[in-house]
Design an enzyme around this catalytic site. Structure first.
Site, PDB file in Angstrom:
ATOM      1  N   TYR A  11       0.822  -1.223   0.000  1.00  0.00           N
ATOM      2  CA  TYR A  11       0.000   0.000   0.000  1.00  0.00           C
ATOM      3  C   TYR A  11       0.858   1.277   0.000  1.00  0.00           C
ATOM      4  O   TYR A  11       0.802   2.088  -0.922  1.00  0.00           O
ATOM      5  CB  TYR A  11      -0.915  -0.067   1.226  1.00  0.00           C
ATOM      6  CG  TYR A  11      -1.778   1.131   1.508  1.00  0.00           C
ATOM      7  CD1 TYR A  11      -2.488   1.785   0.506  1.00  0.00           C
ATOM      8  CD2 TYR A  11      -1.915   1.598   2.816  1.00  0.00           C
ATOM      9  CE1 TYR A  11      -3.305   2.872   0.796  1.00  0.00           C
ATOM     10  CE2 TYR A  11      -2.734   2.675   3.113  1.00  0.00           C
ATOM     11  CZ  TYR A  11      -3.426   3.315   2.101  1.00  0.00           C
ATOM     12  OH  TYR A  11      -4.218   4.385   2.394  1.00  0.00           O
ATOM     13  N   ASP A  31       9.625  -7.703  -3.029  1.00  0.00           N
ATOM     14  CA  ASP A  31       8.483  -8.050  -2.188  1.00  0.00           C
ATOM     15  C   ASP A  31       8.275  -9.558  -2.339  1.00  0.00           C
ATOM     16  O   ASP A  31       8.567 -10.120  -3.388  1.00  0.00           O
ATOM     17  CB  ASP A  31       7.222  -7.297  -2.672  1.00  0.00           C
ATOM     18  CG  ASP A  31       6.146  -7.171  -1.596  1.00  0.00           C
ATOM     19  OD1 ASP A  31       5.853  -6.039  -1.188  1.00  0.00           O
ATOM     20  OD2 ASP A  31       5.595  -8.220  -1.162  1.00  0.00           O
ATOM     21  N   ASN A  32       7.780 -10.190  -1.281  1.00  0.00           N
ATOM     22  CA  ASN A  32       7.455 -11.625  -1.421  1.00  0.00           C
ATOM     23  C   ASN A  32       5.997 -11.825  -1.851  1.00  0.00           C
ATOM     24  O   ASN A  32       5.536 -12.949  -1.965  1.00  0.00           O
ATOM     25  CB  ASN A  32       7.758 -12.386  -0.123  1.00  0.00           C
ATOM     26  CG  ASN A  32       6.867 -11.945   1.027  1.00  0.00           C
ATOM     27  OD1 ASN A  32       6.000 -11.070   0.869  1.00  0.00           O
ATOM     28  ND2 ASN A  32       7.078 -12.528   2.194  1.00  0.00           N
ATOM     29  N   ASN A  35       1.356  -9.895   0.869  1.00  0.00           N
ATOM     30  CA  ASN A  35       0.199  -9.017   1.085  1.00  0.00           C
ATOM     31  C   ASN A  35       0.021  -7.998  -0.042  1.00  0.00           C
ATOM     32  O   ASN A  35      -0.492  -6.900   0.189  1.00  0.00           O
ATOM     33  CB  ASN A  35       0.325  -8.298   2.433  1.00  0.00           C
ATOM     34  CG  ASN A  35      -1.011  -7.747   2.916  1.00  0.00           C
ATOM     35  OD1 ASN A  35      -2.053  -8.373   2.712  1.00  0.00           O
ATOM     36  ND2 ASN A  35      -1.004  -6.576   3.514  1.00  0.00           N
ATOM     37  N   SER A 124       6.049   3.390  13.311  1.00  0.00           N
ATOM     38  CA  SER A 124       4.633   3.624  13.579  1.00  0.00           C
ATOM     39  C   SER A 124       4.468   4.403  14.871  1.00  0.00           C
ATOM     40  O   SER A 124       5.282   4.278  15.800  1.00  0.00           O
ATOM     41  CB  SER A 124       3.962   2.255  13.726  1.00  0.00           C
ATOM     42  OG  SER A 124       2.705   2.382  14.338  1.00  0.00           O
ATOM     43  N   THR A 126       2.702   3.619  17.040  1.00  0.00           N
ATOM     44  CA  THR A 126       2.518   2.617  18.085  1.00  0.00           C
ATOM     45  C   THR A 126       3.720   2.553  19.047  1.00  0.00           C
ATOM     46  O   THR A 126       3.563   2.164  20.203  1.00  0.00           O
ATOM     47  CB  THR A 126       2.221   1.236  17.449  1.00  0.00           C
ATOM     48  OG1 THR A 126       1.706   0.372  18.432  1.00  0.00           O
ATOM     49  CG2 THR A 126       3.432   0.612  16.829  1.00  0.00           C
ATOM     50  N   TYR A 150       3.391  -6.778  17.223  1.00  0.00           N
ATOM     51  CA  TYR A 150       3.656  -5.975  16.015  1.00  0.00           C
ATOM     52  C   TYR A 150       4.335  -4.663  16.420  1.00  0.00           C
ATOM     53  O   TYR A 150       5.374  -4.281  15.872  1.00  0.00           O
ATOM     54  CB  TYR A 150       2.354  -5.686  15.257  1.00  0.00           C
ATOM     55  CG  TYR A 150       2.500  -4.535  14.282  1.00  0.00           C
ATOM     56  CD1 TYR A 150       3.183  -4.700  13.079  1.00  0.00           C
ATOM     57  CD2 TYR A 150       1.996  -3.256  14.585  1.00  0.00           C
ATOM     58  CE1 TYR A 150       3.353  -3.631  12.205  1.00  0.00           C
ATOM     59  CE2 TYR A 150       2.165  -2.191  13.718  1.00  0.00           C
ATOM     60  CZ  TYR A 150       2.841  -2.383  12.531  1.00  0.00           C
ATOM     61  OH  TYR A 150       3.026  -1.314  11.680  1.00  0.00           O
ATOM     62  N   LYS A 154       8.364  -2.922  15.806  1.00  0.00           N
ATOM     63  CA  LYS A 154       8.747  -1.583  15.322  1.00  0.00           C
ATOM     64  C   LYS A 154       9.729  -0.932  16.292  1.00  0.00           C
ATOM     65  O   LYS A 154      10.709  -0.320  15.886  1.00  0.00           O
ATOM     66  CB  LYS A 154       7.495  -0.706  15.166  1.00  0.00           C
ATOM     67  CG  LYS A 154       6.562  -1.151  14.060  1.00  0.00           C
ATOM     68  CD  LYS A 154       7.216  -0.989  12.702  1.00  0.00           C
ATOM     69  CE  LYS A 154       6.375  -1.551  11.578  1.00  0.00           C
ATOM     70  NZ  LYS A 154       7.095  -1.700  10.317  1.00  0.00           N
ATOM     71  N   ASN A 180      -2.005   7.319  10.961  1.00  0.00           N
ATOM     72  CA  ASN A 180      -2.905   6.333  10.331  1.00  0.00           C
ATOM     73  C   ASN A 180      -3.088   6.619   8.837  1.00  0.00           C
ATOM     74  O   ASN A 180      -3.870   7.511   8.476  1.00  0.00           O
ATOM     75  CB  ASN A 180      -4.255   6.349  11.051  1.00  0.00           C
ATOM     76  CG  ASN A 180      -4.150   5.836  12.474  1.00  0.00           C
ATOM     77  OD1 ASN A 180      -3.369   6.365  13.269  1.00  0.00           O
ATOM     78  ND2 ASN A 180      -4.901   4.817  12.804  1.00  0.00           N
ATOM     79  N   ASN A 200      -8.110  -2.658  10.460  1.00  0.00           N
ATOM     80  CA  ASN A 200      -8.023  -1.202  10.566  1.00  0.00           C
ATOM     81  C   ASN A 200      -9.322  -0.560  10.081  1.00  0.00           C
ATOM     82  O   ASN A 200     -10.044  -1.117   9.265  1.00  0.00           O
ATOM     83  CB  ASN A 200      -6.849  -0.670   9.735  1.00  0.00           C
ATOM     84  CG  ASN A 200      -5.520  -1.106  10.305  1.00  0.00           C
ATOM     85  OD1 ASN A 200      -4.755  -1.767   9.639  1.00  0.00           O
ATOM     86  ND2 ASN A 200      -5.268  -0.758  11.555  1.00  0.00           N
ATOM     87  N   ASP A 294      -6.578  -0.323  22.847  1.00  0.00           N
ATOM     88  CA  ASP A 294      -6.799   0.945  22.138  1.00  0.00           C
ATOM     89  C   ASP A 294      -6.610   2.149  23.065  1.00  0.00           C
ATOM     90  O   ASP A 294      -6.995   2.106  24.231  1.00  0.00           O
ATOM     91  CB  ASP A 294      -8.235   1.018  21.595  1.00  0.00           C
ATOM     92  CG  ASP A 294      -8.340   0.489  20.170  1.00  0.00           C
ATOM     93  OD1 ASP A 294      -7.294   0.126  19.596  1.00  0.00           O
ATOM     94  OD2 ASP A 294      -9.469   0.446  19.642  1.00  0.00           O
TER      95      ASP A 294
END
Ligand code: NAD
Ligand code: UFG
Length: 334
Positions: A11, A31-32, A35, A124, A126, A150, A154, A180, A200, A294
Site C-alpha cells: 500500500y 516483495d514476497n 500481502n 509507527s 505505536t 507488532y 517496530k 494512520n 483497521n 486501544d
C-alpha cells in the site's frame, strides 16, 4: 539516485514508488507478494510511465537477498516490508519477530556487505505506547506500554538502527513514524487492497460499503473525546508518500526521527460521517465495547518534519474519502 523499496508493491510502498519515479529517481522493488499483487507494477507504470524492476524475494531468503544486492548497486533503501496485522501478531508473535526483526537484520547485513549505508524505515506511532497525552512528539520516550508484538517489532527495529548508527559513523537512518495512513491514489488505480479480513478502520469501512462486511463495529463511545469514539490522526497516503521523498532528500549521518501525520485528530464517527458525505450512502454501524489495547486519542505533532524536511500534509479527510471511493469503483470494474 537508485532506491530499493522493500515491500514496494504494498500500500504505502507503491504510492511512494510513484512519487519517486515522478521526480526521476531510479526505483527497484522487492516483495514476497504475501500481502500485495504483482499487477501493482503495471498500475505504477500506468501512472508514472516507468515499470520498476522487481525482485520476488523474501527478506528471510539470505541467498535471494544477496543476489539482488549484488546486481542492484543501490544508494538507499526504503524499508516498508513487514507484517502489520496487530491481532495476528498477538496470536503468532514468533512469526512477527522473525519476519519483521529477523528480516530487517538480513537486510542490514546485505546493506553492509554491499556498501549501502542509507535507510529509511517505516515505523509507527505505536512505538509511543500510552504517553497519557494525545499529542506525540519525537523526543518522547518510546517502547513503554506497547500492547502487541507488532508494535514491539517496530520499537526493536528502531533500537537496532540506533545501535548500528552508533557502531558505524557513515550509517544514515531515518525513522518515519506514521500515524494512520488512509486514502488511495487519485487515479483510482492503486490503494489498500488487503488479502485478509482487515482490522483497521478504513479498510473495514471499505468492506462495509461493498457489502463484504455487514456493519462497522465502533469500538467504544465512552472515551473522553469529542464524541466518545476513538480519535486518530489520519494521513492521506499520497502525503505520506511525499514525506518519504522529503526524507531521502535530507538524509544525514546518524539517526533522524520524524512523525508523519497531519497534527489533527478525527473520531471514528467523524470518519463515518465523512465517508457517508463523500459516497452519498449510509454506512451501517453499531457501537460495541472498547477494543483491548486501544488508546482514546492520539495525533502527531508534525512540527519537526515541517521544520527540518520542509514537508507537511496538503490533503484532507475529504480527499482521502473521495479517492477511496474512486478506488473502490475501479476495484469493482476489474
Ligand atoms: P502492506 O502489507 O501493504 O505492504 C507491506 C509489503 O511487505 C507487502 O507487500 C508484503 O507482501 C511485504 N512483505 C511482508 N513481509 C515480507 C518479507 N518477509 N519479504 C518480502 N516482502 C515482505 O503494508 P503497508 O500498509 O504498505 O505498510 C508498509 C510498512 O509501513 C509496514 O512496515 C507497516 O508495518 C508500516 N506501517 C503501516 C501502517 C498502516 O496503517 N498501513 C502504519 C504504521 C506503519
Ligand atoms: N476502530 C473501530 N472499529 C473497527 C476498527 C477500528 O471503531 O472495526 C477504531 C479504533 O478503535 C480506533 C480507530 O478506529 O479508535 C482506528 O483504529 P485502527 O485499527 O485503524 O488504527 P489504530 O490507531 O488502532 O492502529 C493503527 C495500526 C497500528 C499502528 C497504529 C499507529 O493498526 O498498526 O495505527 O500507527 F501501530
Amino acid at each position: 539516485m537508485k532506491v530499493l523499496l522493500t515491500g514496494g508493491t504494498g500500500y504505502i510502498g507503491s504510492h511512494t514508488a510513484i512519487e519517486l519515479l515522478k521526480l526521476g529517481y531510479e526505483v527497484e522493488i522487492m516483495d514476497n507478494l504475501f500481502n500485495s499483487k504483482i499487477t501493482v507494477l503495471d498500475r505504477i507504470e500506468e501512472i508514472a510511465g516507468v515499470k520498476p524492476k522487481f525482485y520476488k524475494v523474501d527478506l528471510l531468503d539470505k541467498e535471494g537477498m544477496d543476489k539482488m544486492f549484488a546486481e542492484g548497486g543501490y544508494d538507499l533503501v526504503i524499508h516498508f516490508a513487514g507484517l502489520k496485522a496487530v491481532g495476528e501478531s498477538v496470536e503468532k508473535p514468533l512469526k512477527y519477530y522473525e519476519n519483521n526483526v529477523g528480516g530487517t537484520i538480513n537486510l542490514l547485513e546485505c546493506m553492509k556487505k554491499y556498501g549501502v549505508n542509507k535507510i529509511v524505515f517505516s515505523s509507527s506511532a505505536t512505538v509511543y505506547g500510552d504517553q497519557g497525552v494525545a499529542e506525540l512528539t519525537e523526543e518522547m520516550q518510546t517502547g513503554v506500554g506497547i500492547t502487541n508484538p507488532y508494535g514491539e517489532t517496530k520499537h526493536v527495529i528502531e533500537e537496532i538502527l540506533k545501535d548500528v548508527a552508533e557502531a558505524e559513523p557513515e550509517f544514515e537512518a531515518t525513522i518515519l513514524r506514521y500515524f494512520n495512513p488512509v486514502g488511495a491514489h487519485p487515479s483510482g488505480l492503486i490503494g489498500e487492497d488487503p488479502n485478509d479480513i482487515p482490522n483497521n478502520l478504513m479498510p473495514i469501512i471499505m468492506k462495509v460499503s461493498t457489502g463484504e462486511i455487514e456493519k462497522l463495529k465502533v469500538y467504544g463511545n465512552d472515551y473522553d473525546t469529542v464524541d466518545g469514539t476513538g480519535v486518530r490522526d489520519y494521513i492521506h497516503v499520497v502525503d505520506l508518500a511525499k514525506g518519504h521523498v522529503a526524507a531521502i532528500e535530507k538524509m544525514k549521518p546518524g539517526i533522524s526521527i520524524f512523525n508523519l501525520g497531519t497534527g489533527k485528530g478525527t473520531s471514528v464517527l467523524e470518519m463515518v460521517a465523512a465517508f457517508e458525505k463523500a459516497s452519498g450512502e449510509k454506512l451501517p454501524y453499531e457501537i460495541v465495547g472498547r477494543r483491548a489495547g486501544d488508546l482514546a486519542e492520539i495525533y502527531a505533532n508534525p512540527g519537526k518534519a515541517e521544520k527540518e524536511l520542509s514537508w507537511k500534509t496538503e490533503l484532507t479527510i475529504e480527499d482521502a474519502m473521495n479517492d477511496t471511493i474512486n478506488y473502490l469503483k475501479h476495484l469493482k470494474e476489474k
